[in-house]
Design an enzyme around this catalytic site. Structure first.
Site, PDB file in Angstrom:
ATOM      1  NE  ARG A 136      -0.062  11.903   6.482  1.00 37.81           N
ATOM      2  CZ  ARG A 136       0.077  13.050   6.860  1.00 37.81           C
ATOM      3  NH1 ARG A 136      -1.123  14.024   7.013  1.00 37.81           N
ATOM      4  NH2 ARG A 136       1.322  13.622   7.204  1.00 37.81           N
TER       5      ARG A 136
ATOM      6  CE  LYS B 176      -3.221   2.381   3.150  1.00 36.76           C
ATOM      7  NZ  LYS B 176      -2.370   3.550   3.896  1.00 36.76           N
TER       8      LYS B 176
ATOM      9  CG  ASP C 147      -5.006   5.261   9.683  1.00 36.37           C
ATOM     10  OD1 ASP C 147      -6.362   5.282   9.300  1.00 36.37           O
ATOM     11  OD2 ASP C 147      -4.134   4.488   9.305  1.00 36.37           O
TER      12      ASP C 147
ATOM     13  CG  MET D 100       7.423   7.451  14.834  1.00 33.60           C
ATOM     14  SD  MET D 100       8.011   6.515  13.371  1.00 33.60           S
ATOM     15  CE  MET D 100       7.795   7.745  12.009  1.00 33.60           C
TER      16      MET D 100
END
Length: 435
Positions: A97, A22, A121, A342
């Site tokens: 995104r 992906k 997300d 992160m």
């Protein structure tokens, strides 16, 4: 809103092949905008996020033809730049995104690139500074409408520059690289991301006529060229899906073979699962996971202290698999500290696992301690909602290992990243139904 109904507690058996990657697809598809010539791409995953990007390219005027499952041709010889200023684009661009990566190619080839604030997300703040600071370094003029949340960059001709990136952003590096290949002169990018998918993008661009050296390192040197040509490219298998299937096999005590995994591009992923006590066997280019009928035991550090698994830029462990690791640890022997550095909201799905009976202490938004059950107490079936792609698959794995029948709602999140996941799981014995 779709729902999965899952009857857990059954062992699975067989082989499963990972889809195309992906995260690579989102970069590679944007790169077709850099040339008017034909580009053929193989092993494209049939998932929501990728299909949204293909549809966006089609609306931009890219000629797209599907040759076979996962194989498409793209030709951007008549790009409709007016679409970028339409209300329709402001809606389409927010849908994923990955759309942010059309900006670099459009800027390099046509002198302007626009994008609404992209979606994705809900896992915490995901800054776009690296993207736009890099493009500004190449000579672009930047503007932002706070009311419309709309970004724009413009330049008559980009000029090469030296830059030290503040963060080794994968999509940020990809965007800057795609802009720099058509810039005038030399661009040097230090602290560049070096993930296999970024390496794949650079290799593809070089086949198209770009001059990129340092591929695979965090120092990329790009000598700009006047134009790029067509090429053919094949995607790597999705390392996140491969890690998901390793976790699934361990949690359900199943014997599974994951085929054609491209071992050389997996980095530390097999080693991290082995630290949880999971047997990961290399058989040619396949991974074989035997049935862990006696469970699996988490290692400790050399001094005996509790194991910590944390994410880091490549070649460190990918943050996309920490949710899987956390779920797998709930049935291990021993304890582990999961440190998600992160994204500050990615661990908030653990309350659903706690409802299922998992022993997890959420220390703060970034850290969770997991005390494994060693299969002495199975997880209990429950009703859940998928908050994002990776948490959704983690909950699906938990449900497949749990006693009883669970439901997962908002499965559109899972479909964003996993191709026909229910069909493929049924083929290896899972009892899962899409309602």
């Amino acid at each position: 809103m779709g729902t999965f109904k899952i009857e857990g507690g059954h062992q699975l058996k067989g082989s499963i092949q990972p889809q195309g990657a992906k995260n690579e697809a989102l970069q590679i598809l944007c790169a077709v905008l850099l040339t008017p010539e034909l580009v053929t791409i193989n092993n494209i995953p049939d998932i929501v996020d990728v299909n949204k990007l293909i549809n966006l390219l089609r609306k931009l005027g890219v000629k797209i033809e599907k040759l076979a499952h996962g194989t498409y041709t793209f030709q951007a010889d008549d790009v409709n730049l007016k679409y970028l200023e339409s209300d329709e684009f402001k809606v389409d661009g927010r849908g994923l995104r990955g759309s942010i990566m059309i900006v670099g190619p459009l800027l390099a080839r046509f002198g302007r690139g626009y994008i609404p604030k992209p979606g994705g997300d809900k896992i915490g703040r995901r800054r776009l500074d690296t993207h736009f600071e890099g493009l500004i370094n190449l000579g672009a003029t930047f503007r932002y409408s706070k009311e419309e949340q709309f970004y724009g960059v413009e330049a008559k001709r980009l000029k090469g520059a030296y830059m030290l990136l503040e963060e080794a952003s994968v999509t940020g590096t990809a965007n800057i690289v795609m802009a720099a290949v058509l810039a005038e002169g030399r661009t040097t990018i230090y602290n560049a991301a070096c993930e296999p998918y970024l390496q794949q993008l650079c290799k593809m661009l070089n086949r198209m006529g770009a001059k990129i050296s340092g591929v695979g390192s965090n120092l990329l040197i790009i000598d700009g060229v006047d134009a790029l040509g067509g090429t053919e490219h094949t995607m790597l298998p999705d390392m996140i899906e491969i890690g998901s299937w390793i976790g699934l096999a361990a949690m359900t005590k199943s014997e599974l073979t994951i085929t054609n995994v491209s071992w050389d591009d997996l980095g530390v992923i097999p080693a991290v699962f082995r630290k949880l006590g999971i047997t990961v066997e290399k058989r040619g280019d396949d991974i074989h996971i035997p049935a862990h009928n006696d469970g699996y035991e988490i290692q400790s550090f050399i001094d005996g202290s509790i194991l910590t698994i944390s994410d880091a830029p490549w070649p460190g462990f990918t943050p996309d698999l920490l949710s899987i690791i956390l779920v797998v640890a709930t049935q291990a022997r021993g304890s582990v500290l999961i440190h998600q550095k992160m994204f500050e909201s990615r661990l908030f799905f653990v309350d659903k696992l706690i409802d299922m009976g998992a022993k997890i202490i959420l220390c703060d938004p970034h850290r969770a301690t997991v005390i494994g059950h060693d299969f002495k107490s199975t997880l209990k079936a429950t009703n859940m909602t998928s908050p994002d792609i990776r948490a959704g698959v983690s909950l699906l794995i938990a449900a497949l290992s749990a006693k009883g029948t669970s439901t997962i709602q908002n499965i559109e999140q899972i479909d964003r990243g996993y191709e026909r996941i229910d069909e493929r799981l049924r083929a290896i014995g899972a009892r899962i139904e899409r309602l």
